[in-house]
Design an enzyme around this catalytic site. Sequence first.
Site, PDB file in Angstrom:
ATOM      1  CG  MET A  30      90.912  47.800   3.056  1.00 44.59           C
ATOM      2  SD  MET A  30      89.524  48.801   3.572  1.00 44.59           S
ATOM      3  CE  MET A  30      88.180  47.660   3.341  1.00 44.59           C
ATOM      4  CG  LEU A  33      95.461  39.498   3.540  1.00 39.30           C
ATOM      5  CD1 LEU A  33      96.969  39.371   3.329  1.00 39.30           C
ATOM      6  CD2 LEU A  33      94.890  40.548   2.589  1.00 39.30           C
ATOM      7  CG  HIS A  37      93.038  39.757  -0.267  1.00 39.95           C
ATOM      8  ND1 HIS A  37      92.169  39.248   0.675  1.00 39.95           N
ATOM      9  CD2 HIS A  37      92.591  41.004  -0.536  1.00 39.95           C
ATOM     10  CE1 HIS A  37      91.256  40.157   0.973  1.00 39.95           C
ATOM     11  NE2 HIS A  37      91.477  41.239   0.251  1.00 39.95           N
TER      12      HIS A  37
HETATM   13  P1  AMP Z   1      90.087  44.639   0.026  1.00 40.36           P
HETATM   14  O1  AMP Z   1      91.026  44.086   1.042  1.00 40.36           O
HETATM   15  O2  AMP Z   1      88.713  44.114   0.127  1.00 40.36           O
HETATM   16  O3  AMP Z   1      90.154  46.134  -0.070  1.00 40.36           O
HETATM   17  O4  AMP Z   1      90.610  44.100  -1.370  1.00 40.36           O
HETATM   18  C1  AMP Z   1      91.939  44.331  -1.772  1.00 40.36           C
HETATM   19  C2  AMP Z   1      92.074  43.993  -3.222  1.00 40.36           C
HETATM   20  O5  AMP Z   1      91.754  42.621  -3.421  1.00 40.36           O
HETATM   21  C3  AMP Z   1      91.133  44.791  -4.129  1.00 40.36           C
HETATM   22  O6  AMP Z   1      91.823  45.141  -5.315  1.00 40.36           O
HETATM   23  C4  AMP Z   1      90.031  43.808  -4.392  1.00 40.36           C
HETATM   24  O7  AMP Z   1      89.364  44.039  -5.616  1.00 40.36           O
HETATM   25  C5  AMP Z   1      90.807  42.512  -4.453  1.00 40.36           C
HETATM   26  N1  AMP Z   1      89.937  41.349  -4.217  1.00 40.36           N
HETATM   27  C6  AMP Z   1      89.154  41.123  -3.140  1.00 40.36           C
HETATM   28  N2  AMP Z   1      88.465  39.970  -3.291  1.00 40.36           N
HETATM   29  C7  AMP Z   1      88.815  39.473  -4.499  1.00 40.36           C
HETATM   30  C8  AMP Z   1      88.432  38.311  -5.248  1.00 40.36           C
HETATM   31  N3  AMP Z   1      87.551  37.437  -4.789  1.00 40.36           N
HETATM   32  N4  AMP Z   1      88.995  38.125  -6.455  1.00 40.36           N
HETATM   33  C9  AMP Z   1      89.887  39.027  -6.969  1.00 40.36           C
HETATM   34  N5  AMP Z   1      90.281  40.131  -6.306  1.00 40.36           N
HETATM   35  C10 AMP Z   1      89.756  40.353  -5.098  1.00 40.36           C
END
Ligand code: AMP
Length: 275
Positions: A30, A33, A37
């Site tokens: 989303m 970043l 990410h």
């Molecule tokens: P989001 O932008 O929050 O929807 O996250 C996108 C992807 O990044 C999802 O698969 C999340 O689980 C992953 N993600 C977000 N934060 C972390 C983190 N600290 N460690 C590993 N993966 C992450």
Amino acid sequence: MMVARTRGELAEALARLRGDGRAVALVPTMGALHAGHLELVRLAAGHGAPVASIFVNPTQFAAGEDFARYPRDTDGDLAKLAGAGCAAAWLPDVAEMYPPGDATLIEVAGPALGFEGAARPTHFRGVATVVAKLFGQVRPEAAVFGEKDWQQLQVIRRMVADLLLSVRIVAAPIVREADGLAMSSRNRYLSPAERAAAPALPLVLQRAAAAVKQNAGAALEDAVRALREAGFAPDYVALVDGPTMRPLPAAAEGARLIAAARLGAVRLLDNIAVR
Ligand code: AMP
């Protein structure tokens, strides 16, 4: 890095990658970043040409949640993705993902029930729907999801199995700040005092992951108490079977300790394996 903002540009970018004979590994995000990410992008590179999508998906936010004020930083995100070796970025708009008159949502049960599914009843339906759409557009050989959102990862695995999709789901370990706090786009909303208190969440989980092996019930109660003492309003601390999200009475093979707790207005998620 190629940047696609329309379906035509996406088709062109994918044709170029596939023309080189490369598989495609999708990283749905989303935006806003952070280093977590970018680790997903690096991991994706081991499975194909990394393609990251940036889309703040309205259907996974309920009314009153932070859809409108979710952090957006497209230029910064594109620079970070390029720096991490991303091959292409896909930036659809809402009309592209939800055509006029759209009437289809993917209902998810099983691992989507309880915990985040209870706190946010329409959330995983929105996640599953948008991820299925992204898979349809990009047709990736692999897709990477973070263990940070443990329940989401299980919902996606279940959906891929149930819809007979031929995409390999790759799980990325949680990337943490130096003090242990799991990186999250929403951490920026923590006040300095809240940010200082936040590492108590991973610390409490780490202790509980050891203690559940002796007495799970007592360990979970202690964890909730410790979170309250650290200034959190805990939503849940639970021991579950990792893939199914079913609560476990005692530590077992594949168990996961999961937690959600509010610190002021920010809801933090974390989880840890029980070995
Ligand atoms: P989001 O932008 O929050 O929807 O996250 C996108 C992807 O990044 C999802 O698969 C999340 O689980 C992953 N993600 C977000 N934060 C972390 C983190 N600290 N460690 C590993 N993966 C992450």
